[in-house]
Each structure stands twice: as C-alpha cells, then as structure tokens.
Design a protein around this motif. Structure first.
Motif, PDB file in Angstrom:
ATOM      1  N   ARG A 471       0.832  -1.204   0.000  1.00 21.16           N
ATOM      2  CA  ARG A 471       0.000   0.000   0.000  1.00 21.16           C
ATOM      3  C   ARG A 471       0.868   1.255   0.000  1.00 21.16           C
ATOM      4  NH1 ARG A 471      -3.338  -0.232   5.116  1.00 21.16           N
ATOM      5  NH2 ARG A 471      -3.984   1.841   4.364  1.00 21.16           N
ATOM      6  N   GLY A 472       1.962   1.235   0.742  1.00 21.13           N
ATOM      7  CA  GLY A 472       2.813   2.406   0.851  1.00 21.13           C
ATOM      8  C   GLY A 472       4.272   2.021   0.912  1.00 21.13           C
ATOM      9  N   ALA A 473       5.159   3.016   0.839  1.00 24.56           N
ATOM     10  CA  ALA A 473       6.606   2.769   0.882  1.00 24.56           C
ATOM     11  C   ALA A 473       7.321   4.027   1.354  1.00 24.56           C
ATOM     12  CB  ALA A 473       7.123   2.337  -0.482  1.00 24.56           C
ATOM     13  N   ILE A 474       8.399   3.830   2.098  1.00 23.31           N
ATOM     14  CA  ILE A 474       9.303   4.913   2.489  1.00 23.31           C
ATOM     15  C   ILE A 474      10.701   4.435   2.135  1.00 23.31           C
ATOM     16  CG2 ILE A 474      10.124   6.416   4.327  1.00 23.31           C
ATOM     17  CD1 ILE A 474       7.602   5.734   5.903  1.00 23.31           C
ATOM     18  N   VAL A 475      11.320   5.063   1.163  1.00 25.60           N
ATOM     19  CA  VAL A 475      12.600   4.585   0.625  1.00 25.60           C
ATOM     20  C   VAL A 475      13.601   5.734   0.639  1.00 25.60           C
ATOM     21  CG1 VAL A 475      13.767   3.625  -1.385  1.00 25.60           C
ATOM     22  CG2 VAL A 475      11.435   2.892  -0.823  1.00 25.60           C
ATOM     23  N   SER A 476      14.800   5.471   1.113  1.00 23.52           N
ATOM     24  CA  SER A 476      15.849   6.491   1.089  1.00 23.52           C
ATOM     25  C   SER A 476      17.037   5.990   0.288  1.00 23.52           C
ATOM     26  CB  SER A 476      16.286   6.852   2.511  1.00 23.52           C
ATOM     27  OG  SER A 476      16.953   5.762   3.135  1.00 23.52           O
ATOM     28  N   LEU A 477      17.753   6.924  -0.323  1.00 21.99           N
ATOM     29  CA  LEU A 477      18.963   6.597  -1.078  1.00 21.99           C
ATOM     30  C   LEU A 477      19.746   7.879  -1.306  1.00 21.99           C
ATOM     31  CD1 LEU A 477      18.107   5.910  -4.831  1.00 21.99           C
ATOM     32  CD2 LEU A 477      16.637   7.177  -3.284  1.00 21.99           C
ATOM     33  N   TRP A 478      20.982   7.724  -1.725  1.00 22.28           N
ATOM     34  CA  TRP A 478      21.824   8.887  -1.994  1.00 22.28           C
ATOM     35  C   TRP A 478      21.499   9.437  -3.381  1.00 22.28           C
ATOM     36  CZ3 TRP A 478      23.542  10.279   2.383  1.00 22.28           C
ATOM     37  CH2 TRP A 478      24.000   9.362   3.320  1.00 22.28           C
ATOM     38  N   GLY A 479      21.356  10.748  -3.462  1.00 21.21           N
ATOM     39  CA  GLY A 479      21.071  11.387  -4.742  1.00 21.21           C
ATOM     40  C   GLY A 479      21.349  12.870  -4.669  1.00 21.21           C
ATOM     41  N   ILE A 480      21.796  13.451  -5.773  1.00 16.91           N
ATOM     42  CA  ILE A 480      22.132  14.874  -5.806  1.00 16.91           C
ATOM     43  C   ILE A 480      20.873  15.724  -5.734  1.00 16.91           C
ATOM     44  CG2 ILE A 480      23.212  16.695  -7.175  1.00 16.91           C
ATOM     45  CD1 ILE A 480      24.980  14.500  -8.419  1.00 16.91           C
ATOM     46  N   ASP A 481      19.855  15.339  -6.490  1.00 19.24           N
ATOM     47  CA  ASP A 481      18.589  16.066  -6.490  1.00 19.24           C
ATOM     48  C   ASP A 481      17.474  15.064  -6.784  1.00 19.24           C
ATOM     49  OD1 ASP A 481      18.779  15.580  -9.229  1.00 19.24           O
ATOM     50  OD2 ASP A 481      19.482  17.608  -9.680  1.00 19.24           O
ATOM     51  N   SER A 482      16.236  15.566  -6.942  1.00 22.39           N
ATOM     52  CA  SER A 482      15.097  14.672  -7.123  1.00 22.39           C
ATOM     53  C   SER A 482      15.204  13.886  -8.429  1.00 22.39           C
ATOM     54  CB  SER A 482      13.800  15.476  -7.075  1.00 22.39           C
ATOM     55  OG  SER A 482      13.806  16.506  -8.060  1.00 22.39           O
ATOM     56  N   ALA A 483      15.650  14.530  -9.512  1.00 22.67           N
ATOM     57  CA  ALA A 483      15.775  13.838 -10.795  1.00 22.67           C
ATOM     58  C   ALA A 483      16.813  12.721 -10.716  1.00 22.67           C
ATOM     59  CB  ALA A 483      16.151  14.836 -11.887  1.00 22.67           C
ATOM     60  N   HIS A 484      17.936  13.003 -10.061  1.00 22.48           N
ATOM     61  CA  HIS A 484      18.983  11.999  -9.921  1.00 22.48           C
ATOM     62  C   HIS A 484      18.524  10.831  -9.053  1.00 22.48           C
ATOM     63  CE1 HIS A 484      22.942  10.578  -8.089  1.00 22.48           C
ATOM     64  NE2 HIS A 484      22.984  10.220  -9.359  1.00 22.48           N
ATOM     65  N   ALA A 485      17.737  11.110  -8.005  1.00 21.95           N
ATOM     66  CA  ALA A 485      17.255  10.048  -7.120  1.00 21.95           C
ATOM     67  C   ALA A 485      16.353   9.071  -7.878  1.00 21.95           C
ATOM     68  CB  ALA A 485      16.505  10.655  -5.945  1.00 21.95           C
ATOM     69  N   LEU A 486      15.422   9.591  -8.688  1.00 15.25           N
ATOM     70  CA  LEU A 486      14.546   8.716  -9.478  1.00 15.25           C
ATOM     71  C   LEU A 486      15.352   7.881 -10.462  1.00 15.25           C
ATOM     72  CD1 LEU A 486      11.641  11.204 -10.284  1.00 15.25           C
ATOM     73  CD2 LEU A 486      11.549   9.277  -8.693  1.00 15.25           C
ATOM     74  N   TRP A 487      16.285   8.525 -11.154  1.00 15.08           N
ATOM     75  CA  TRP A 487      17.115   7.822 -12.134  1.00 15.08           C
ATOM     76  C   TRP A 487      17.986   6.751 -11.461  1.00 15.08           C
ATOM     77  CZ3 TRP A 487      22.412   7.404 -12.604  1.00 15.08           C
ATOM     78  CH2 TRP A 487      22.879   6.864 -13.807  1.00 15.08           C
ATOM     79  N   ARG A 488      18.516   7.084 -10.275  1.00 20.15           N
ATOM     80  CA  ARG A 488      19.421   6.146  -9.601  1.00 20.15           C
ATOM     81  C   ARG A 488      18.678   4.906  -9.120  1.00 20.15           C
ATOM     82  NH1 ARG A 488      22.135   5.458  -4.512  1.00 20.15           N
ATOM     83  NH2 ARG A 488      24.247   4.689  -4.912  1.00 20.15           N
TER      84      ARG A 488
END
Length: 588
Positions: A471-488
C-alpha cells in the motif's frame, strides 16, 4: 572433563562429553555431535588433540567454520572462551582440561619487533608483604642479539635516544601499540568482538600485565631506567579499558563533532557562543589503528551496533553522539571515525522540527502521507545524517500497520513489536538470498515497505512496492537532487541500460512525495531543502513540482515556505479521514 557446549541461535544450550582424541561435528549420524540443519555440512568440522592442545579443523564445509569471527582455513588451536560459529550454532569448549586452559603468564604472546608475535617470559609483579612492602620482581632478561643492524632503528626506545623534535610520541605510540596487542592476545574479554563487558578481575589482570610489560622493557634495555613510564601505562590502560582520548572529549559539552583517522591528531569542532563553530586540531591521538578500532568496537557493542564482519558502523552512541565508522580492510588505508553530537534522539518528526531540520507544516504533510500509506522517497547528498531522518519518519508509522523494514544491520524499526526487520548485510548462515526472502514477505502482505539507503539487493522489491505490491513505501537513497534520485533507483533495479528511462518515468508516476535532504541554506548540518511531487506530463515529460522549500530570509536566517502547489493525493487522504489544512500550501 572436557565438554563441547552447543548454543543454538534462538534456542537452547546443550553440553556433550569430549572423551576421546577426536570429536566430529556434522549432519550425518556417524558424527559425535549431529547438528541437523541445512547450513551444516554432512561432515563439517573436527576437534582433535594435538601436542597438548585442542585443534579445530574445517572438513571442507560449504558454509565454513569461524573462530571468533575469523574463517578457519588451516588447523588452529582453540581454548576456553573461544567461540566457534557453525551455521545456526555457536560451539565452545569448557572444563578443567589443561589443553584448553588460558595462556599462562609465563608463556604469554608478546607483540615483538614490527608487531610480529613472539613468546616471552614476563615477570608479573609479586603481591605486597604483610607490612605493605613491595617485593622487587626478579629480572627476566630478554635477549636482543638476534636483531640485525637494519633492525636497530625499529627497537622501541625512550625519548632520550630521539634526536629530532616531535619524535617522542612516535616511540611512545609504538610501545603502547605493542602493549595493546599483547594484552588482547592474552585477555579475551578486552576485545568487544569476543566479550560484551570487561570484568573487574580482567581489569586488574590488565593493569598488572601492563605494569609487568613496561618493567620488562625497561630491564631489557628497550626503555631506559630513568624514562618516565607513566604516560605509556596511562595511555595503554585508557585505550584497553576505556575509549582512549575519546572519553574526555565526548564528555565536553562544547564539542559538536570529533573526527579521527588512524593514529593522526584528533580534529574537534566546538560549538561556541552564538552558534559559531570553532575547529581545533588537538594534541590527542590514538597509539595506532588497532587502538582506534578497539574504541569503535567498544561503543558499537555497548549500543548494539556491532555485527560480525561489519566494516561500516553507524548509529547512536555515548553522550548523545551519532557514530559513523569505516573499518579496514577497505579502500581507505586507516580506520576512520566521525562522531556528531545530536540534540535529540529524533524518534519522530516533531523532534526534528525543534532542531530546525524542517517546518511544522512539512512535518504535518509527511506524517499525514505516512498515515495514509503513501509512497515517499527520501534523497540525500553525502554528509547528511540520512539514517537519523529515516528513523524520525519511521517513528510516524502507526502501530496497527504491517511494516517491513530493510536496513544494513536489520536494526531499523527495533522496538516495534510485530514489524518485519530485514538485514541487508549477508551472513554465512543465510540459506536464501535477500531478494527471495523479500519476495515471500511481499506475497504475505505488507502495508508499508521501508528501505533505508536502498541498494541493488533490495531495489527490485522497492520497485515492486512502488508499483502496487504494498500500500505504501518509504525509501531512502543517496542522490544529488530529485531527478537523480529517481534515475538512480531505476538504475539499481535493472541491469538493462535501455530500460532505465522507462523505469524512471514509471517511478515518477508512482512516487507521491520526494524529500530532498542536504546541508542547510545557512550551513546547518541537516535540512529538508525541498519537498517535491513528481508529475508526468504528455510524452513522458517529468516535472518536479516543489511543495515546500528552504530559503534564506532577508535577515539572513533560514526559513521554510510553501510554493502554492498542492499535492494531488490530498483529496484521497481526506476521503480516508486524514485531514490536511489547505492553508499550509499557501505561497510565501
């Protein structure tokens, strides 16, 4: 009588007599000890008597045999208090058999020249007479004739023999380092990897051993008669029994950050009046890499952060500090420790609001999204305390939800009964891979999947969660900005480079909120720079619409403001009875 003690992980403890010269362990019935588990080989290991000691031999087992955390490659002697890890079991030897007795003081292992172990007779100071008079220990000469001319520069000597200024501490460090290695080789409880606590008896034995080793070095000529040894013995005792130079620094309320690299000078950041930071390169340092690793392990063991084989250790430790540690062997030549003092435990978002990490409106929006089981991605650049922020988010999850938490050590969500805590870091006893385990959990039903610092091992499960497996998710990761986080994240979940673009667009459609963490606009240690709602327009164009952002006010202070944009899922939350005030989305 000699016995083999068997501790089953999460089970009972049993004892078996070791009566002959050999004792075999394995899954087949012809073994002296039968351990019927799939991670135990048919003939896994054998104990045998050899030249007055007990040796352990791994019989080519699939999952290996480990003694005190080290894999057994060749036959090696084991003594009482050594821990033998076999699959889901821990084996130990006990009894009064001399073959497993601790090393006697007369045959202790001493870290010799260039830290190579050698056996040396060391005189232990005798007890006091009834009248309080101290008996002088009998000299035990240590021959140095085997040293060549090339070895002469490596002989540990006193500061009187050092010509260049600033070299005294180098020689003292060498002496202390040898003492530490000697003590660890002979008193098992000093190593936190082996024992959780140091007993009073072992403390007394350590003090006596240090004094006798220093006295032996003086008698052998390694230390001159008039050399002041108080600095050596004091430093060795602090590093073996306490946290070395950290003990005093961590109790200083003005210290905000402590940085240590190997035996280099410790760098400290003080918090001065008015919030001003002051950097100090102190004269304090550890005697060597082993002493620093010992302090790191001691803090990690105390706070439940120490896991067998861990090279990265993170989490809350003494005096309100958060520890980041990198231990060899890694690409970095020396162990590295960073301690940052935190003002609160940050068990929820309200604590971070008090620290100025985010605004009350931001916290209210995130809390409502979590209670509504929305899909949240947290992106952070290096240097920010991502795990601490994730801990605050997890603290907002209602108890009634079924939650699966994935983290390196499996400690995320600790204390929440009924939650699924998943360890990303592999263990030799694991019988199936992480992806297979997560597949079973997701099929069993999960309300919220939490992945702390998502990596390749669990990225596929995270993508499944975003696509509707949970139903839901909370995910963290390293990324420079929002676009980079989605791509990574898209790149972590696939090995096909051509699929990354399509997966990135799919993620943008699935993610409800993207939180970007970084150093603050006024150099704060941690700040929510912006909260974004990813949106996909025609022709798969991704738009990153900011909902909140951090800005610098006219008076130079940091503040948070809305942009006038409203998340598209607010109406769905309202239908579920989770109200979010409209006024928080007003711009300015």
């Amino acid at each position: 009588m000699l016995k083999v003690v068997v501790h089953e992980k999460g089970g009972r403890t049993q004892r078996f007599n070791f009566e002959s010269d050999q004792f075999s362990v394995g899954r087949e019935e012809d073994n002296d000890l039968v351990l019927d588990r799939v991670n135990i080989s048919k003939h896994h290991l054998r104990f045998r008597r050899s030249q007055g000691s007990i040796e352990i031999i791994d019989l080519g087992s699939t999952n290996g045999t480990y003694v005190n955390g080290r894999k057994v490659a060749q036959p090696r002697p084991v003594r009482r208090a050594d821990r033998i890890y076999v699959g889901d079991y821990i084996l130990m030897l006990e009894g009064d058999d001399t073959a497993i007795a601790p090393v006697q003081r007369s045959e202790i292992i001493v870290a010799g020249d260039a830290a190579h172990p050698e056996r040396r007779a060391v005189a232990v100071p005798p007890p006091l007479r009834d009248n309080g008079e101290v008996l002088e220990p009998q000299p035990v000469p240590t021959p140095l004739a085997h040293l060549t001319a090339d070895d002469a520069d490596d002989i540990l000597t006193s500061a009187k023999r050092v010509a260049a200024a600033g070299m005294e501490s180098t020689y003292v460090d060498k002496v202390v380092n040898r003492i530490i290695q000697t003590a660890l080789a002979n008193i098992n409880s000093l190593d936190p990897v082996r024992e959780a606590e140091v007993t009073e008896e072992d403390t007394a034995a350590t003090n006596s051993l240090i004094d006798s080793l220093v006295a032996d070095m003086r008698r052998s000529g390694e230390l001159e008669e008039d050399f002041e040894t108080a600095a050596i013995t004091g430093q060795a005792k602090r590093e073996l029994l306490e946290l070395g130079p950290l003990s005093e620094l961590m109790k200083d309320d003005t210290v905000r950050e402590i940085q240590v690299v190997g035996s280099g000078s410790i760098r400290v950041v003080h918090q001065r009046a008015g919030g001003r930071a002051e950097i100090e390169l102190t004269g304090r340092r550890f005697s060597g890499d082993r002493a620093l690793v010992l302090a790191i392990h001691r803090m990690a063991r105390t706070w439940g952060l120490l896991h067998e084989g861990s090279q990265v250790l993170e989490g809350k430790v003494d005096e309100g500090f958060w520890m980041y540690a990198l231990l060899p062997p890694t690409q970095v030549r020396h162990p590295v420790l960073n301690l940052r003092r935190q003002r609160t435990d940050a068990s929820n978002l309200a604590a971070l609001v008090q620290e100025g990490v985010l605004s009350a409106d931001m916290a209210e929006l995130l809390s409502a999204a979590i209670r509504g089981s929305r899909r949240i991605m947290v992106s952070a650049s290096g240097g920010t305390n991502l795990d601490r922020f994730m801990g605050a988010l997890v603290g907002e999850i209602p108890d009634e939800l079924r939650v699966c938490c994935i983290s390196d050590s499996g400690a995320l969500g600790e204390g929440r009964r009924g939650w699924l805590q998943v360890r990303r870091m592999a263990d030799p006893a694991d019988t199936i891979g992480l992806s297979d385990a997560l597949g079973v959990l997701l099929r069993g039903g999960v309300d919220i999947l939490v992945s702390q610092r998502c990596r390749h091992e669990d990225a596929a499960a995270v993508m499944d969660a975003f696509s509707g497996a949970t139903r839901g998710a909370i995910v963290s990761l390293w990324g420079i900005d929002s676009a980079h986080a989605l791509w990574r994240l898209a790149g972590l979940s696939t090995v096909a480079s051509g699929a990354i673009e399509a997966l990135t667009v799919s993620l943008a459609r699935s993610v409800d909120l993207l939180v970007r963490l970084n150093v603050g606009v006024n150099e704060e240690g941690l700040q929510v720079i912006e909260i974004i709602e990813p949106r996909v327009r025609e022709e798969s164009e991704i738009v990153h619409a900011p909902i909140f952002r951090a800005v610098r006010a006219e008076d130079g202070t940091s503040k948070f403001e809305g942009t006038g944009e409203e998340p598209s899922f607010i109406a769905e939350l309202a239908e579920r009875g989770i109200a979010v005030p409209q006024r928080m989305f007003e711009s300015g």
